[in-house]
Write an enzyme that holds these catalytic residues in place. Structure first.
Site: not given
Ligand code: PNS
Length: 158
Positions: A17, A41, A90, A127
């Protein structure tokens, strides 16, 4: 002012990250690291702890700021006048998932997504794997910032 957001759960931040954040900070005027508040979560570190860690490990980048958000990422982008999201890729399976998310986000709001290949040194890193290794006593130094390494040892091994 060219702004981007690096979103994620960051539970905890890894060196993968951090590499994406640092490279984004070299390309753009302002990088907002946005930590998702996800009540569904369970997490190892609270959102405020994650923010504190992120602020500490990005303190040498004057154009990086750290914020939290809930709800849709594109709403956060609109509220903060951020036109683009940076996502690290990745492996090919990341791309499958991220492409759909990018297309949906664009359809919802016009916010763009830019994909940045992860440094190959970290392409195996996540993570969840880091937490698993640390929980069973494995060595995660070099995979996460030193501060995170210490906190993981404290929290997972008492
Ligand atoms: O580190 P992560 O858990 O892979 O991050 C995921 C994240 C936070 C980027 C993603 O879950 C997100 O953007 N969540 C917010 C809700 C949202 O906007 N969802 C997308 C709908 S298309």
């Amino acid at each position: 002012m060219r702004r981007v957001v690096c979103p994620g759960s960051f539970d905890p931040i890894t060196n993968g990250h951090l590499d994406i954040i640092a490279r984004s900070a070299r390309l753009y005027d302002e990088v907002t690291v946005a930590v998702l508040i996800n009540l569904e979560k369970s997490s190892l570190f609270t959102v405020d702890e994650r923010i504190e860690i992120l602020q500490a490990v990005t303190k040498d980048f004057p154009n990086v700021k750290v914020r939290k958000f809930h709800g849709l990422l594109v709403d956060f982008c609109k509220q903060n006048d951020i036109p683009a999201i940076v996502k690290g890729i990745r492996v090919v399976s990341d791309f499958d998932y991220e492409l759909q998310m990018a297309q949906l986000n664009y359809r919802l709001s016009g916010v763009e997504t830019l994909f940045m290949p992860t440094n190959p040194e970290y392409s195996f890193l996540s993570s969840s794997r880091v937490k698993e290794i640390a929980r069973y006593g494995g060595d995660v130094s070099g995979l996460v910032p030193d501060m995170v390494h210490k906190l993981l040892v404290e929290r997972l091994r008492g």
